[in-house]
Design an enzyme around this catalytic site. Structure first.
Site, short mmCIF file in Angstrom:
data_model
loop_
_atom_site.label_atom_id
_atom_site.label_comp_id
_atom_site.label_asym_id
_atom_site.label_seq_id
_atom_site.Cartn_x
_atom_site.Cartn_y
_atom_site.Cartn_z
N ASN A 139 0.84 -1.21 0.00
CA ASN A 139 0.00 0.00 0.00
C ASN A 139 0.87 1.25 0.00
O ASN A 139 1.69 1.38 -0.93
CB ASN A 139 -1.12 -0.03 1.03
CG ASN A 139 -0.74 -0.35 2.45
OD1 ASN A 139 -0.10 -1.33 2.72
ND2 ASN A 139 -1.15 0.49 3.36
N ASP A 140 0.70 2.15 0.92
CA ASP A 140 1.28 3.50 0.80
C ASP A 140 2.77 3.54 0.42
O ASP A 140 3.57 2.83 1.03
CB ASP A 140 1.18 4.24 2.13
CG ASP A 140 -0.15 4.08 2.81
OD1 ASP A 140 -1.06 3.49 2.22
OD2 ASP A 140 -0.28 4.55 3.95
N ARG B 28 -1.42 8.91 13.10
CA ARG B 28 -0.32 8.22 12.40
C ARG B 28 0.16 8.97 11.16
O ARG B 28 -0.41 9.97 10.76
CB ARG B 28 -0.77 6.81 12.01
CG ARG B 28 -2.05 6.77 11.17
CD ARG B 28 -2.43 5.34 10.83
NE ARG B 28 -3.75 5.27 10.20
CZ ARG B 28 -4.88 5.03 10.84
NH1 ARG B 28 -4.88 4.81 12.15
NH2 ARG B 28 -6.02 5.02 10.19
N GLU C 250 -5.76 10.52 6.78
CA GLU C 250 -4.54 9.73 6.74
C GLU C 250 -3.51 10.41 5.84
O GLU C 250 -3.85 11.21 4.97
CB GLU C 250 -4.84 8.33 6.19
CG GLU C 250 -5.74 7.50 7.10
CD GLU C 250 -5.86 6.05 6.67
OE1 GLU C 250 -5.80 5.17 7.53
OE2 GLU C 250 -6.04 5.78 5.47
C1 FRU Z 1 -3.21 4.37 4.59
C2 FRU Z 1 -2.85 3.65 5.88
C3 FRU Z 1 -2.05 4.56 6.80
C4 FRU Z 1 -1.28 3.56 7.63
C5 FRU Z 1 -0.98 2.49 6.63
C6 FRU Z 1 -0.95 1.10 7.18
O1 FRU Z 1 -3.44 3.51 3.54
O2 FRU Z 1 -4.01 3.18 6.52
O3 FRU Z 1 -2.82 5.46 7.55
O4 FRU Z 1 -0.13 4.11 8.17
O5 FRU Z 1 -1.98 2.57 5.64
O6 FRU Z 1 -0.52 0.18 6.22
#
Ligand code: FRU
Length: 489
Positions: free
Chosen positions: A40-41, A163, A222
């Protein structure tokens, strides 16, 4: 488990599934992906000592239920050719046992320092959230700081949905912007400052409580980024819980920005309207960095949290990142351009000028494929609609449609017949001007369309069958003139 054992565990998953993954037709040709499992991110994007480092959220065990979220790591000299390095952060400490969550990277006296969120959950599901540091001496292996965590849990008035620290330097201080949720369950972005990266003071809320007419912006934000272009500060973030409104905010979660001025004393930002960053189906969690050439670069996740419908899951992988884009500002609007280095990937140029389309559809010789860049200029006056059918296969009735409806003055992306999705249309108002320029980046299972030199971008995953490679140009009820360039990638 120590770091060595963790790397062994990752390797076990990679060895087990790498072949299945590699043999999947939908593996991308030039977009960044994790070796196996879930990505992901993007995290920690930085131009450091002549090399770009990029990290990302990586769970190699996916789709097995065992969730081990670490930081994957790649580096590049040119932003298009990347080398894979071992995972940089492993979730093996008490303060990050349920995941090394998102964060950023900074250069501190020629040391590459990572700042991230340690996610912890007890058996009852109670969350703890810790902001942590790690650094490297060789650019490959990272050591977590002995003083971790540097921020423990949330400040007063917020929940533990706290976060994704993004760090930058301003005058003599370090600043962090962190995604947050207030106790009233409203999204916010909180600003901290520090002299040394260890001792942090909350200075305020950049945006959240002060949103006034923008208070519709959801229950959690986020992945905030705060950066400036041309003396304006920009807060780019991902609000969750925004309701769809006509053509806007139709994805499950949003990504957008405010432009204005940050007051470094109060931590508050004055701002303009909220603008959606991308108009396609999948764009989230962008990571912005300034490089040594002074460019503002961004890369995003071509996926969304909680959206897990893809034919690649059974092949043991899911998601990828976008191409890298350069950001500029025009008034209060961000302009996104494919980074110049994308041109390094161009092969076999083909071109046509002055093609006239009069209420018809046509194909052009050698304009086709499943991995290419396409540049089209349409000149139009009296025509109802015109555009492209991408990844077409007439026999299979597959196509991804992108066209301009000049009555509605809207661009339309329709992936409901892409080969996998059953519905899905995204629209975006673009005033008629007689000329429309489209820069399309097609890969095996995605498309990114830059409109009018970056005025709008549509980013989406699509899953056409192997061999659905035709490109059809069309004009309906009227005439357009067309110039085309095509490069294989
Ligand atoms: C966004 C998120 C962030 C978190 C991460 C966890 O996609 O939810 O807020 O740090 O992914 O994988």
């Amino acid at each position: 488990m120590d770091n060595k054992e963790f790397l062994k565990l990752v390797k076990k998953y990679e060895d087990k599934y790498e072949k299945v993954v590699e043999n999947d037709y939908y593996r991308q040709n030039y977009h960044l992906m994790c070796p196996v499992g879930f990505m992901n991110d993007p995290n920690g994007f930085i131009d450091f000592q002549g090399e770009y480092h990029l990290f990302y959220q990586y769970n190699p065990a996916y789709p097995e239920p065992n969730k081990i979220v670490c930081w994957g790591h790649v580096k590049s000299k040119d932003l298009v050719n990347w080398d894979r390095l071992p995972p940089a952060l492993a979730p093996i400490d008490w303060y990050d046992s349920q995941g090394c969550y998102s964060g950023s990277a900074v250069n501190v006296n020629d040391e590459l320092v990572l700042v991230y969120t340690g996610n912890v959950k007890d058996i009852a599901g109670n969350r703890e959230t810790y902001q942590c540091l790690a650094k490297t001496l060789d650019g490959v292996s990272f050591e977590k700081d002995k003083k971790n965590p540097v921020i423990s849990n949330q400040p007063e008035g917020y929940t533990r949905h706290f976060r994704d620290p993004k760090i930058w330097q301003h005058n003599d201080f370090w600043y962090a912007i962190i995604g947050a949720q207030t106790e009233e369950k409203r999204g916010a972005a909180v600003i901290y400052s520090s002299k040394d990266l260890y001792s942090w003071n909350k200075i305020g809320e950049a945006a959240g409580a002060n949103l006034g007419k923008l208070s519709f912006l959801g229950y959690m934000w986020e992945c905030p980024n705060l950066f400036s272009i041309k003396n304006k500060d920009i807060l780019l973030f991902c609000p969750q819980g925004v309701k769809a409104e006509g053509d806007f905010y139709n994805n499950i979660y949003q990504c957008g920005y405010l432009t204005g001025k940050l007051d470094y004393n109060t931590g508050k930002m004055s701002y303009s309207d909220f603008t959606e960053f991308d108009r396609g189906f999948e764009f989230y969690a962008p990571q912005v960095t300034k490089d040594s050439k002074g460019r503002t670069l961004v890369i995003g996740w071509m996926g969304l949290p909680d959206e897990e419908n893809s034919p690649t899951i059974e092949k043991h992988w899911l998601h990828c990142l976008t191409i890298i884009r350069e950001l500029q500002l025009k008034g209060n609007k961000i302009i996104q351009k494919p980074v110049e280095e994308m041109r390094l990937l161009r092969k076999d140029e083909m071109g046509y000028d002055g093609i006239i389309l009069n209420n018809e559809e046509i194909q052009l010789k050698n304009i086709e494929g499943d991995s290419y860049e396409l540049l089209c200029e349409f000149f139009y006056e009296n025509v109802q609609s015109f555009g492209l059918k991408l990844r077409c296969n007439k026999d299979k009735k597959e196509e991804t449609l992108f066209y301009y409806d000049s009555e509605e003055e809207k661009l339309v992306l329709d992936r409901s017949k892409d080969g996998f999705h059953k519905d899905g249309v995204r629209k975006c108002k673009v005033k008629a001007s007689g000329k429309l320029k489209l820069n399309v980046f097609m890969d095996k299972s995605s498309v990114e369309i830059f409109v009018n030199d970056g005025q709008e971008v549509f980013t989406s995953r699509i899953y056409p069958s192997k061999g659905s490679n035709d490109v059809i140009f069309f004009a309906q009820n009227g005439e357009v003139s067309l110039n085309v360039r095509h490069w294989t990638i």
